[in-house]
Scaffold this motif. Structure first.
Motif, PDB file in Angstrom:
ATOM      1  N   LYS A 131      33.471  44.099  48.257  1.00 56.00           N
ATOM      2  CA  LYS A 131      32.521  43.813  47.167  1.00 56.00           C
ATOM      3  C   LYS A 131      33.160  42.857  46.154  1.00 56.00           C
ATOM      4  O   LYS A 131      34.333  43.012  45.829  1.00 56.00           O
ATOM      5  N   ILE A 132      32.374  41.889  45.686  1.00 55.77           N
ATOM      6  CA  ILE A 132      32.930  40.905  44.742  1.00 55.77           C
ATOM      7  C   ILE A 132      32.147  40.834  43.439  1.00 55.77           C
ATOM      8  O   ILE A 132      32.425  39.974  42.597  1.00 55.77           O
ATOM      9  N   GLY A 133      31.162  41.733  43.274  1.00 55.00           N
ATOM     10  CA  GLY A 133      30.414  41.737  42.014  1.00 55.00           C
ATOM     11  C   GLY A 133      29.776  40.386  41.749  1.00 55.00           C
ATOM     12  O   GLY A 133      29.167  39.788  42.632  1.00 55.00           O
ATOM     13  N   ASP A 134      29.977  39.853  40.530  1.00 55.31           N
ATOM     14  CA  ASP A 134      29.284  38.595  40.198  1.00 55.31           C
ATOM     15  C   ASP A 134      30.198  37.374  40.268  1.00 55.31           C
ATOM     16  O   ASP A 134      29.904  36.342  39.682  1.00 55.31           O
ATOM     17  N   LEU A 135      31.305  37.483  41.026  1.00 54.82           N
ATOM     18  CA  LEU A 135      32.142  36.290  41.248  1.00 54.82           C
ATOM     19  C   LEU A 135      31.299  35.203  41.911  1.00 54.82           C
ATOM     20  O   LEU A 135      30.500  35.491  42.794  1.00 54.82           O
ATOM     21  N   GLU A 136      31.494  33.956  41.485  1.00 52.34           N
ATOM     22  CA  GLU A 136      30.762  32.856  42.132  1.00 52.34           C
ATOM     23  C   GLU A 136      31.163  32.746  43.600  1.00 52.34           C
ATOM     24  O   GLU A 136      32.338  32.881  43.933  1.00 52.34           O
ATOM     25  N   MET A 137      30.187  32.460  44.452  1.00 57.11           N
ATOM     26  CA  MET A 137      30.449  32.330  45.894  1.00 57.11           C
ATOM     27  C   MET A 137      31.532  31.275  46.171  1.00 57.11           C
ATOM     28  O   MET A 137      32.413  31.477  47.004  1.00 57.11           O
ATOM     29  N   THR A 138      31.440  30.145  45.475  1.00 60.92           N
ATOM     30  CA  THR A 138      32.384  29.055  45.748  1.00 60.92           C
ATOM     31  C   THR A 138      33.801  29.423  45.295  1.00 60.92           C
ATOM     32  O   THR A 138      34.773  28.843  45.770  1.00 60.92           O
ATOM     33  N   GLN A 139      33.924  30.369  44.373  1.00 60.77           N
ATOM     34  CA  GLN A 139      35.244  30.852  43.969  1.00 60.77           C
ATOM     35  C   GLN A 139      35.728  31.956  44.899  1.00 60.77           C
ATOM     36  O   GLN A 139      36.921  32.056  45.203  1.00 60.77           O
ATOM     37  N   ALA A 140      34.788  32.791  45.346  1.00 58.93           N
ATOM     38  CA  ALA A 140      35.171  33.953  46.164  1.00 58.93           C
ATOM     39  C   ALA A 140      35.649  33.523  47.550  1.00 58.93           C
ATOM     40  O   ALA A 140      36.614  34.084  48.077  1.00 58.93           O
ATOM     41  N   ALA A 141      34.978  32.527  48.148  1.00 58.37           N
ATOM     42  CA  ALA A 141      35.326  32.144  49.519  1.00 58.37           C
ATOM     43  C   ALA A 141      36.812  31.765  49.645  1.00 58.37           C
ATOM     44  O   ALA A 141      37.515  32.315  50.512  1.00 58.37           O
ATOM     45  N   PRO A 142      37.338  30.865  48.810  1.00 59.95           N
ATOM     46  CA  PRO A 142      38.751  30.482  48.975  1.00 59.95           C
ATOM     47  C   PRO A 142      39.733  31.639  48.783  1.00 59.95           C
ATOM     48  O   PRO A 142      40.859  31.584  49.276  1.00 59.95           O
ATOM     49  N   LEU A 143      39.305  32.690  48.080  1.00 62.55           N
ATOM     50  CA  LEU A 143      40.228  33.811  47.869  1.00 62.55           C
ATOM     51  C   LEU A 143      40.634  34.451  49.187  1.00 62.55           C
ATOM     52  O   LEU A 143      41.726  34.989  49.323  1.00 62.55           O
ATOM     53  N   THR A 144      39.735  34.385  50.204  1.00 65.86           N
ATOM     54  CA  THR A 144      39.957  35.154  51.425  1.00 65.86           C
ATOM     55  C   THR A 144      41.049  34.568  52.330  1.00 65.86           C
ATOM     56  O   THR A 144      41.470  35.227  53.276  1.00 65.86           O
ATOM     57  N   ILE A 180      50.653  28.532  43.193  1.00 64.12           N
ATOM     58  CA  ILE A 180      51.181  28.263  41.844  1.00 64.12           C
ATOM     59  C   ILE A 180      50.431  29.098  40.811  1.00 64.12           C
ATOM     60  O   ILE A 180      51.016  29.696  39.908  1.00 64.12           O
ATOM     61  N   ARG A 181      49.110  29.173  40.961  1.00 64.45           N
ATOM     62  CA  ARG A 181      48.277  29.959  40.037  1.00 64.45           C
ATOM     63  C   ARG A 181      48.695  31.426  40.064  1.00 64.45           C
ATOM     64  O   ARG A 181      48.813  32.093  39.045  1.00 64.45           O
ATOM     65  N   ILE A 182      48.908  31.944  41.296  1.00 62.07           N
ATOM     66  CA  ILE A 182      49.253  33.365  41.451  1.00 62.07           C
ATOM     67  C   ILE A 182      50.647  33.626  40.875  1.00 62.07           C
ATOM     68  O   ILE A 182      50.874  34.632  40.204  1.00 62.07           O
ATOM     69  N   ALA A 303      40.645  41.013  42.500  1.00 57.23           N
ATOM     70  CA  ALA A 303      40.794  41.580  41.142  1.00 57.23           C
ATOM     71  C   ALA A 303      41.389  40.551  40.187  1.00 57.23           C
ATOM     72  O   ALA A 303      40.943  40.417  39.036  1.00 57.23           O
ATOM     73  N   LEU A 304      42.371  39.790  40.657  1.00 56.13           N
ATOM     74  CA  LEU A 304      42.976  38.746  39.803  1.00 56.13           C
ATOM     75  C   LEU A 304      41.920  37.716  39.405  1.00 56.13           C
ATOM     76  O   LEU A 304      41.886  37.249  38.267  1.00 56.13           O
ATOM     77  N   ALA A 305      41.057  37.373  40.354  1.00 60.17           N
ATOM     78  CA  ALA A 305      39.998  36.390  40.070  1.00 60.17           C
ATOM     79  C   ALA A 305      38.980  36.972  39.104  1.00 60.17           C
ATOM     80  O   ALA A 305      38.513  36.290  38.179  1.00 60.17           O
ATOM     81  N   GLN A 306      38.642  38.246  39.301  1.00 59.36           N
ATOM     82  CA  GLN A 306      37.647  38.865  38.419  1.00 59.36           C
ATOM     83  C   GLN A 306      38.169  38.954  36.987  1.00 59.36           C
ATOM     84  O   GLN A 306      37.401  38.930  36.032  1.00 59.36           O
ATOM     85  N   GLN A 307      39.496  39.076  36.855  1.00 53.76           N
ATOM     86  CA  GLN A 307      40.083  39.110  35.517  1.00 53.76           C
ATOM     87  C   GLN A 307      40.301  37.709  34.952  1.00 53.76           C
ATOM     88  O   GLN A 307      40.852  37.554  33.862  1.00 53.76           O
ATOM     89  N   GLY A 308      39.905  36.698  35.697  1.00 54.84           N
ATOM     90  CA  GLY A 308      40.027  35.325  35.222  1.00 54.84           C
ATOM     91  C   GLY A 308      41.445  34.778  35.314  1.00 54.84           C
ATOM     92  O   GLY A 308      41.749  33.716  34.770  1.00 54.84           O
ATOM     93  N   LEU A 309      42.343  35.482  36.019  1.00 54.52           N
ATOM     94  CA  LEU A 309      43.745  35.065  36.078  1.00 54.52           C
ATOM     95  C   LEU A 309      43.998  34.052  37.189  1.00 54.52           C
ATOM     96  O   LEU A 309      44.961  33.294  37.141  1.00 54.52           O
TER      97      LEU A 309
END
Ligand code: NAD
Ligand code: ZN
Ligand code: ZN
Length: 342
Positions: A131-144, A180-182, A303-309
């Protein structure tokens, strides 16, 4: 529906195929976005070895469209990211949650060993949805993958990523910029970014790298001036290219006792040699070839993405541009991650 398929070795085509049906335990997902990974180029370039025809695309986010028999816990319309690795589920590694080390299925994945997400719809095992809640699709896809794979490599080397140490990141593309972001979000290490492309290095600085070095003849000297000369050096080197020249660079700047994480699948070789040879790797160094990551780690990246990190540098294109987007990726014209939106 439309699907970008590997129809023969080297050939990617956007074709019309029937919408698939979710079988027992599976979910039909309406694809929201799919990342274009450099591994797809390796698959395209492989002289056979991958099943054809197959729909590519292993970095997927979407919305639940329909549930197959027996699936509970999901409702149509819900947003999800897809954990892409398909392990056997039964071997010693899978039972420990390490499907990326499955002892039965060598490189199983959605969009690798079964139809993937470069399409309007994809069928995935319900167990592979997060589940990704309201994360944008274009942001969620690269996370995987672009997010998960570096996160996994960083997790493996985390004991060495002490505050004040140095991490060299080679290859600042889809995976490297997320690394680098992580690192910036979860460690206090000094990051030295290396790439052959100036725009990639500019992206590295925006992601939080303290130093950038252009790959080339004097790169080793430049990096050693930052991380220290042997046997000092970078405690961790993450190589997201994996060709001979980057592996040589990696072993030349890693510290004694350091960690080499060989993530890029460029086909290069690293000689591990004991005693004083022409290609020394510092004593006590560990070299590892991480593969993708675990389901639990994907949840942590989300979770890191949902927190905006953690936020990917995304370039979105319509699915109709798929062939051109992979050409751009091959020419090194994508800085960050390209995602295709059906
Ligand atoms: P990408 O094309 O987005 O980025 C590659 C980057 O490397 C670019 O910025 C490019 O300029 C740079 N580069 C290329 N050659 C270089 C060189 N000789 N020296 C320095 N920089 C160089 O690729 P990506 O999608 O981030 O994938 C990177 C690699 O990781 C690929 O080989 C891919 O197959 C692999 N990969 C591995 C795993 C895994 O689990 N091990 C998972 C995903 C991807
Ligand atoms: Zn990939
Ligand atoms: Zn297994």
């Amino acid at each position: 529906m439309r699907a970008a398929r590997l129809t023969a070795p080297g050939t990617l085509e956007l074709v019309d195929v029937p919408v698939p049906t979710a079988g027992p335990g599976e979910v039909l997902l309406g694809v929201g976005a799919v990342g274009a990974c450099h591994s797809d180029l390796h698959i395209l370039d492989a002289p056979g070895g991958f099943p054809t025809p197959i729909t590519l695309g292993h970095e997927i986010a979407g919305r639940v469209e329909a549930l197959g028999p027996g699936v509970t816990g999901w409702t149509p319309g819900e947003a999800a990211a897809v954990y892409g690795i398909i392990g056997c589920g039964h071997c010693r590694a899978c039972l420990r949650g390490l499907e990326n080390q499955c002892r039965t299925v060598p490189v199983g994945g959605i969009g690798i060993s079964r139809d993937g997400g470069l399409a309007d719809y994809v069928v995935v095992p319900a167990s592979h949805l997060l589940k990704i809640g309201d994360l944008e699709m274009t942001q969620a896809a690269p996370l995987t993958d672009a997010g998960l794979t570096p996160y996994h490599a960083i997790e493996l080397s985390r004991p060495s990523l002490r505050p004040g140490t140095c991490c060299v990141v080679i290859g600042i593309g889809g995976l490297g910029h997320m690394a680098i972001r992580i690192l910036a979000a979860t460690t206090a290490v000094t990051v030295v970014a290396v790439d052959s492309n100036e725009e990639a290095l500019a992206l590295a600085s925006r992601m939080g790298a303290q130093h950038t070095v252009r790959a080339g003849q004097d790169a080793v000297d430049q990096i050693r001036r930052i991380v220290g000369p042997p046997p000092d050096g970078a405690d961790v080197v993450l190589d997201f290219v994996g060709v001979d020249s980057t592996l040589t660079l990696a072993r030349s700047v890693v510290s004694a006792g350091g960690q080499l994480m060989l993530v890029g699948l460029g086909g290069g070789g690293l000689t591990l040699q004991t005693g004083a040879g022409p290609v020394p790797v510092p004593l006590e160094t560990t070299a590892r070839i991480p593969f993708w990551g675990t389901r639990a780690e994907l949840q942590e990246v989300v979770a890191l993405a949902q927190q905006g990190l953690v936020k990917a540098e995304v370039h979105a294109f319509p699915l109709t541009d798929v062939v051109e987007v992979y050409d751009k990726l091959r020419r090194g014209e994508i800085h960050g991650r390209a995602v295709l939106v059906p």
